[in-house]
Scaffold this motif. Structure first.
Motif, mmCIF file in Angstrom:
data_model
loop_
_atom_site.group_PDB
_atom_site.id
_atom_site.type_symbol
_atom_site.label_atom_id
_atom_site.label_comp_id
_atom_site.label_asym_id
_atom_site.label_seq_id
_atom_site.Cartn_x
_atom_site.Cartn_y
_atom_site.Cartn_z
ATOM 1 N N ALA A 121 -14.033 39.875 9.442
ATOM 2 C CA ALA A 121 -14.810 40.543 10.485
ATOM 3 C C ALA A 121 -14.216 41.893 10.879
ATOM 4 O O ALA A 121 -14.946 42.834 11.190
ATOM 5 C CB ALA A 121 -14.903 39.648 11.711
ATOM 6 N N GLU A 122 -12.890 42.014 10.872
ATOM 7 C CA GLU A 122 -12.229 43.227 11.355
ATOM 8 C C GLU A 122 -11.710 44.126 10.233
ATOM 9 O O GLU A 122 -11.850 45.342 10.301
ATOM 10 C CB GLU A 122 -11.060 42.861 12.282
ATOM 11 N N GLY A 123 -11.046 43.545 9.248
ATOM 12 C CA GLY A 123 -10.461 44.334 8.170
ATOM 13 C C GLY A 123 -9.082 43.816 7.804
ATOM 14 O O GLY A 123 -8.768 42.649 8.007
ATOM 15 N N ARG A 124 -8.252 44.716 7.262
ATOM 16 C CA ARG A 124 -6.911 44.336 6.808
ATOM 17 C C ARG A 124 -5.857 45.063 7.636
ATOM 18 O O ARG A 124 -5.984 46.240 7.921
ATOM 19 C CB ARG A 124 -6.743 44.714 5.337
ATOM 20 N N LEU A 125 -4.794 44.345 7.991
ATOM 21 C CA LEU A 125 -3.704 44.903 8.769
ATOM 22 C C LEU A 125 -2.516 45.145 7.844
ATOM 23 O O LEU A 125 -2.081 44.240 7.132
ATOM 24 C CB LEU A 125 -3.307 43.948 9.902
ATOM 25 N N PHE A 126 -2.014 46.385 7.862
ATOM 26 C CA PHE A 126 -0.888 46.772 7.010
ATOM 27 C C PHE A 126 0.238 47.319 7.862
ATOM 28 O O PHE A 126 0.001 47.893 8.932
ATOM 29 C CB PHE A 126 -1.309 47.870 6.024
ATOM 30 N N SER A 127 1.464 47.153 7.369
ATOM 31 C CA SER A 127 2.595 47.855 7.964
ATOM 32 C C SER A 127 2.829 49.110 7.122
ATOM 33 O O SER A 127 2.839 49.057 5.893
ATOM 34 C CB SER A 127 3.836 46.969 8.013
ATOM 35 N N VAL A 128 2.991 50.237 7.815
ATOM 36 C CA VAL A 128 3.094 51.538 7.164
ATOM 37 C C VAL A 128 4.343 52.246 7.674
ATOM 38 O O VAL A 128 4.551 52.346 8.889
ATOM 39 C CB VAL A 128 1.839 52.395 7.483
ATOM 40 N N THR A 129 5.173 52.731 6.753
ATOM 41 C CA THR A 129 6.341 53.510 7.167
ATOM 42 C C THR A 129 5.916 54.972 7.314
ATOM 43 O O THR A 129 5.194 55.513 6.486
ATOM 44 C CB THR A 129 7.499 53.441 6.159
ATOM 45 N N VAL A 130 6.382 55.578 8.405
ATOM 46 C CA VAL A 130 6.082 56.983 8.677
ATOM 47 C C VAL A 130 7.370 57.707 9.044
ATOM 48 O O VAL A 130 8.397 57.072 9.291
ATOM 49 C CB VAL A 130 5.043 57.125 9.811
ATOM 50 N N ASP A 131 7.289 59.020 9.099
ATOM 51 C CA ASP A 131 8.439 59.866 9.471
ATOM 52 C C ASP A 131 9.657 59.560 8.605
ATOM 53 O O ASP A 131 10.739 59.261 9.094
ATOM 54 C CB ASP A 131 8.787 59.700 10.954
ATOM 55 N N SER A 132 9.465 59.622 7.293
ATOM 56 C CA SER A 132 10.538 59.402 6.309
ATOM 57 C C SER A 132 11.169 58.029 6.442
ATOM 58 O O SER A 132 12.375 57.866 6.254
ATOM 59 C CB SER A 132 11.601 60.495 6.423
ATOM 60 N N GLY A 133 10.398 57.031 6.807
ATOM 61 C CA GLY A 133 10.905 55.665 6.884
ATOM 62 C C GLY A 133 11.586 55.326 8.190
ATOM 63 O O GLY A 133 12.135 54.237 8.329
ATOM 64 N N VAL A 159 -6.866 48.691 8.735
ATOM 65 C CA VAL A 159 -7.837 49.333 7.848
ATOM 66 C C VAL A 159 -9.119 48.535 7.996
ATOM 67 O O VAL A 159 -9.197 47.383 7.592
ATOM 68 C CB VAL A 159 -7.334 49.343 6.386
ATOM 69 N N THR A 160 -10.108 49.149 8.625
ATOM 70 C CA THR A 160 -11.334 48.441 8.970
ATOM 71 C C THR A 160 -12.111 48.010 7.732
ATOM 72 O O THR A 160 -11.861 48.491 6.625
ATOM 73 C CB THR A 160 -12.229 49.320 9.870
ATOM 74 N N LYS A 161 -13.075 47.128 7.942
ATOM 75 C CA LYS A 161 -13.852 46.579 6.829
ATOM 76 C C LYS A 161 -14.684 47.636 6.120
ATOM 77 O O LYS A 161 -15.169 47.411 5.022
ATOM 78 C CB LYS A 161 -14.722 45.429 7.301
ATOM 79 N N ASP A 162 -14.829 48.820 6.718
ATOM 80 C CA ASP A 162 -15.542 49.926 6.061
ATOM 81 C C ASP A 162 -14.831 50.383 4.790
ATOM 82 O O ASP A 162 -15.440 51.015 3.929
ATOM 83 C CB ASP A 162 -15.672 51.121 7.007
ATOM 84 N N PHE A 163 -13.534 50.074 4.691
ATOM 85 C CA PHE A 163 -12.734 50.513 3.548
ATOM 86 C C PHE A 163 -12.333 49.344 2.653
ATOM 87 O O PHE A 163 -11.307 49.390 1.979
ATOM 88 C CB PHE A 163 -11.488 51.258 4.036
ATOM 89 N N ASN A 164 -13.137 48.282 2.617
ATOM 90 C CA ASN A 164 -12.838 47.131 1.762
ATOM 91 C C ASN A 164 -12.840 47.486 0.284
ATOM 92 O O ASN A 164 -12.176 46.842 -0.517
ATOM 93 C CB ASN A 164 -13.820 45.989 2.022
ATOM 94 N N GLU A 165 -13.599 48.512 -0.096
ATOM 95 C CA GLU A 165 -13.667 48.885 -1.511
ATOM 96 C C GLU A 165 -12.422 49.656 -1.970
ATOM 97 O O GLU A 165 -12.216 49.832 -3.161
ATOM 98 C CB GLU A 165 -14.922 49.725 -1.787
#
Length: 132
Positions: free
Chosen positions: A77-89, A97-103
């Motif tokens: 219903a909502e999408g996928r949840l990811f952990s993302v490293t930012v600012d050089s880790g 990432v909402t379901k609009d980007f399932n593809e």
């Protein structure tokens, strides 16, 4: 009967035409390479401020460039949840990432540029994404 002179292309005009072609080519290469960030006019998310108090950033749109660390959850219903490293880790952020980007095939280790909105609950929701 008088003879007419040949109308030939002068070497100066050939040189000018060649110079214009070279300048046009170099100009197109310069402008196409400078536009690598599709969200360059959007403010970058201050990761520390988000982790300290996400409620103060609610309703705003930011860009984040980061690398996928892990897939945390999946909801049809909502999408996928990811952990993302930012600012050089230095920081790890949860990005929904909402379901609009399932593809879009998102895998560990891939780098993305996200256009994110901080929703009412302080969750980072993807509005757009591009591979970096």
């Amino acid at each position: 009967m008088a003879r007419r002179g040949k109308n030939s292309v002068k070497p100066l005009w050939i040189g000018i035409a060649l110079a214009l072609v070279v300048v046009a080519f170099l100009g197109s290469r310069f402008f196409s390479s400078s536009g690598s960030d599709p969200y360059r006019t959007i403010q970058t998310l201050d990761s520390k401020a988000y982790l300290d108090n996400a409620n103060s950033l609610r309703g705003n749109v930011y860009k984040v460039e980061g690398e996928i660390v892990n897939s945390l959850a999946l909801s049809p219903a909502e999408g996928r949840l990811f952990s993302v490293t930012v600012d050089s880790g230095d920081y790890v952020l949860p990005v929904l990432v909402t379901k609009d980007f399932n593809e879009v095939n998102i895998q560990k280790g891939q780098k993305f540029i996200f256009l994110l909105e901080v929703d009412d609950k302080g969750i980072l929701r993807t509005k757009k994404l591009t591979k970096a």
